[in-house]
Design an enzyme around this catalytic site. Structure first.
Site, short mmCIF file in Angstrom:
data_model
loop_
_atom_site.label_atom_id
_atom_site.label_comp_id
_atom_site.label_asym_id
_atom_site.label_seq_id
_atom_site.Cartn_x
_atom_site.Cartn_y
_atom_site.Cartn_z
N TRP A 132 0.85 -1.24 -0.07
CA TRP A 132 0.09 -0.04 0.07
C TRP A 132 0.94 1.25 -0.02
O TRP A 132 0.32 2.22 -0.21
CB TRP A 132 -0.83 -0.10 1.32
CG TRP A 132 -0.04 -0.22 2.46
CD1 TRP A 132 0.11 -1.57 2.96
CD2 TRP A 132 0.75 0.60 3.18
NE1 TRP A 132 0.79 -1.53 4.21
CE2 TRP A 132 1.24 -0.07 4.33
CE3 TRP A 132 1.04 1.94 3.05
CZ2 TRP A 132 2.09 0.46 5.04
CZ3 TRP A 132 1.90 2.48 4.09
CH2 TRP A 132 2.52 1.63 5.07
N HIS A 157 -3.48 -6.01 -4.98
CA HIS A 157 -3.10 -5.11 -4.14
C HIS A 157 -3.48 -5.21 -2.76
O HIS A 157 -4.26 -6.06 -2.56
CB HIS A 157 -3.50 -3.72 -4.72
CG HIS A 157 -2.80 -2.45 -4.96
ND1 HIS A 157 -1.74 -2.29 -3.95
CD2 HIS A 157 -2.47 -1.71 -5.71
CE1 HIS A 157 -1.00 -1.33 -4.16
NE2 HIS A 157 -1.47 -0.76 -5.45
N ALA A 158 -2.68 -4.37 -2.01
CA ALA A 158 -3.06 -4.38 -0.56
C ALA A 158 -4.57 -3.59 -0.39
O ALA A 158 -5.10 -2.89 -1.21
CB ALA A 158 -2.44 -3.56 0.35
N SER A 213 6.26 -7.67 3.14
CA SER A 213 6.92 -8.11 4.43
C SER A 213 7.46 -9.47 4.09
O SER A 213 7.39 -10.14 3.41
CB SER A 213 5.59 -8.35 5.57
OG SER A 213 4.96 -9.61 5.08
N GLU A 234 10.72 -8.23 -3.14
CA GLU A 234 11.41 -7.09 -2.46
C GLU A 234 10.64 -6.86 -1.27
O GLU A 234 9.61 -6.73 -1.13
CB GLU A 234 11.24 -5.66 -3.33
CG GLU A 234 12.09 -4.58 -3.12
CD GLU A 234 11.46 -3.89 -2.19
OE1 GLU A 234 11.71 -3.84 -0.94
OE2 GLU A 234 10.39 -2.94 -2.37
N LEU A 235 11.55 -7.20 -0.17
CA LEU A 235 10.92 -7.33 1.24
C LEU A 235 11.42 -6.35 2.14
O LEU A 235 11.33 -6.65 3.40
CB LEU A 235 11.56 -8.87 1.72
CG LEU A 235 11.05 -9.84 0.72
CD1 LEU A 235 11.46 -11.34 1.29
CD2 LEU A 235 9.77 -10.09 0.59
N CYS A 268 10.43 1.34 1.80
CA CYS A 268 11.37 0.29 2.05
C CYS A 268 12.96 0.61 1.92
O CYS A 268 13.75 0.37 2.46
CB CYS A 268 11.44 -0.70 0.68
SG CYS A 268 9.78 -1.49 0.80
#
Length: 461
Positions: A132, A157-158, A213, A234-235, A268
């Protein structure tokens, strides 16, 4: 199982909209249509696909106000940053419209007695599980190159940005892409894990990408591994911002404020751990705290707001826990550290000093307006502290000697290293992480080729 998705304005706590989560039959119908659209799109010449992406850039700019307003309402992004997110997406579309066909062109290899070449061909329908915090950019940075590559996009999507997801789906059609080529799934939170796992197993899904996450990444990555399908993860990260003893302290401190508090700290690639040489630590800390205290927090709709609310109340609670536990472990609270009064999920821009390994503010990803300062005693100690993290996304080094900065950066594990600059993504350069920050790359040539079949052709004479 399905249930209602309620989208709440994080600046006010008020309900914006409610959506009925899709059941299995509706998901199945959407996947079937998306798969068919993807197969047809793969047959469109790459030059024509690039032309459509050029049209997407224009459409993004035409709808900038609508998309930015949705991001403000759904996740609390300050309006200036929301508009910038849309423009960055348009710039990325411009880049791939100009360069995508060339990047994907056949590469001929000289071999005696044969004609040989390498082709980059579509893989099919790609499932994208997106977060999001950048409702437009996170989707576009994957979708644009993937569409130029000839693939379809199945977007999960979120839930708290469902309106943005549906708006983006419509935007692609408005830009001239076929219907169902980009399909947004509306899934209630209880259904996400099971539905995502089932989709990854589905033969119609060719690959999967996730930004989110570590827990979600582990689930998606393991499911993709069981299905022998390509995945890109991609965390997130806990980026180090290293300030060496010869750095311009005022410039570094000003950049540090921007690096940490962009998107209200919910990024991030926000710098999170500020590792400062002991000889300049006091001067840097004074300038940094002054810059943080000068930030304007408030209504994200107001153009001069710099820090908006956190996207959800549980995220604010997580930041509060990290602050309290770090202080108990020995950190000093220099400013902030409290929820802002009133409606919405606001939290004071916060700075902790005397942090280090073993403290939540240093060890964990802090997804909000919280900065952790650690003191380094020389370059070797700075390297030790920077590498004392499970994450490895971005790195920023500040020094008067750029050669020294690059040499130090080579000793620290990360997906990107910036010297005398704030870490950022750019369509001309690959983006991604190492360690627990994930694997694979987005953007540039590497990003568009991630979801292609790198195919060898050999024609004997």
């Amino acid at each position: 199982m399905s249930s209602t998705i309620e989208v709440v304005n994080p600046a006010t706590g008020a309900l914006i909209a409610a959506y009925e989560g899709w059941g299995a039959e509706r998901v199945e119908a959407a996947v079937e249509r998306a798969h068919a659209a993807s197969r047809a799109w793969a047959l469109v010449p790459v030059t024509e696909r690039a032309v459509r992406v050029a049209g997407l850039a224009r459409t993004l700019r035409e709808h900038s106000d609508q998309l930015a307003s949705l991001a403000v309402a759904e996740m609390g992004k300050p309006i200036g940053e929301a508009a910038g997110e849309v423009e960055k997406s348009a710039v990325t579309a411009d880049f791939y419209a100009r360069h995508g066909a060339g990047i994907l062109a056949d590469e001929h290899v000289a071999i005696d007695g044969a004609e040989a070449w390498v082709a980059y061909e579509p893989v099919g329908l790609v499932l994208a599980v997106m977060p999001w915090n950048f409702p437009v950019w996170q989707v576009m940075r994957f979708a644009i190159p993937s569409l130029v590559a000839g693939n379809g996009v199945l977007l999960k999507h979120a839930a708290n940005v469902t309106g943005s997801a549906l708006a983006l789906q419509d935007l692609f059609v408005a830009a001239g892409f076929p219907e169902h080529l980009v399909t947004a799934l509306v899934l209630a939170e209880p259904d996400v894990s099971q539905t995502t796992a089932r989709l990854i197993e589905d033969d119609r899904i060719a690959a999967v990408t996730l930004t989110g996450s570590n827990r979600a990444g582990a689930a998606v990555g393991s499911a993709a591994g069981r299905a022998a399908k390509k995945s890109v993860l991609e965390l997130g990260g806990s980026d180090a911002f290293v300030v060496l003893d010869d750095a311009d302290v005022e410039a570094a401190a000003a950049a540090a404020v921007k690096a940490r508090f962009t998107n209200s700290g919910q990024s991030c690639v926000c710098a999170k751990r500020f590792i400062v040489d002991a000889s300049i630590a006091d001067a840097f800390t004074t300038a940094f705290v002054a810059g943080v205290e000068a930030l304007r927090a408030g209504d994200p709709r107001v153009p001069d707001t710099q820090v908006g609310p956190l996207a959800r109340d549980d995220l604010r609670a997580a930041i509060q826990r990290q602050v309290e536990e770090s202080v108990i472990a020995g950190a000093r609270l220099l400013t902030g550290g409290e929820r802002l009064p009133g409606a919405g999920y606001f939290y004071q821009p916060t700075v902790l000093a005397d942090t280090g390994p073993g403290m939540p503010a240093f060890d964990e990803e802090t997804f909000g307006p919280l900065a952790a300062i650690a003191v380094a005693h020389g370059d070797d100690d700075a390297v030790r502290l920077a590498n004392s993290s499970a994450y490895g996304l971005g790195l920023s080094v500040w020094t008067a000697d750029t050669g020294r900065g690059v040499a130090l950066a080579r000793r620290i594990t990360s997906g990107a290293a910036f010297v005398n600059a704030v870490v950022a993504s750019d369509p001309r350069l690959p983006f991604g992480g190492t360690k627990r920050s994930g694997y694979g790359r987005e953007l540039a040539a590497a990003g568009i080729r991630e979801f292609t079949n790198t195919r060898t052709y050999w024609v004997g004479h």
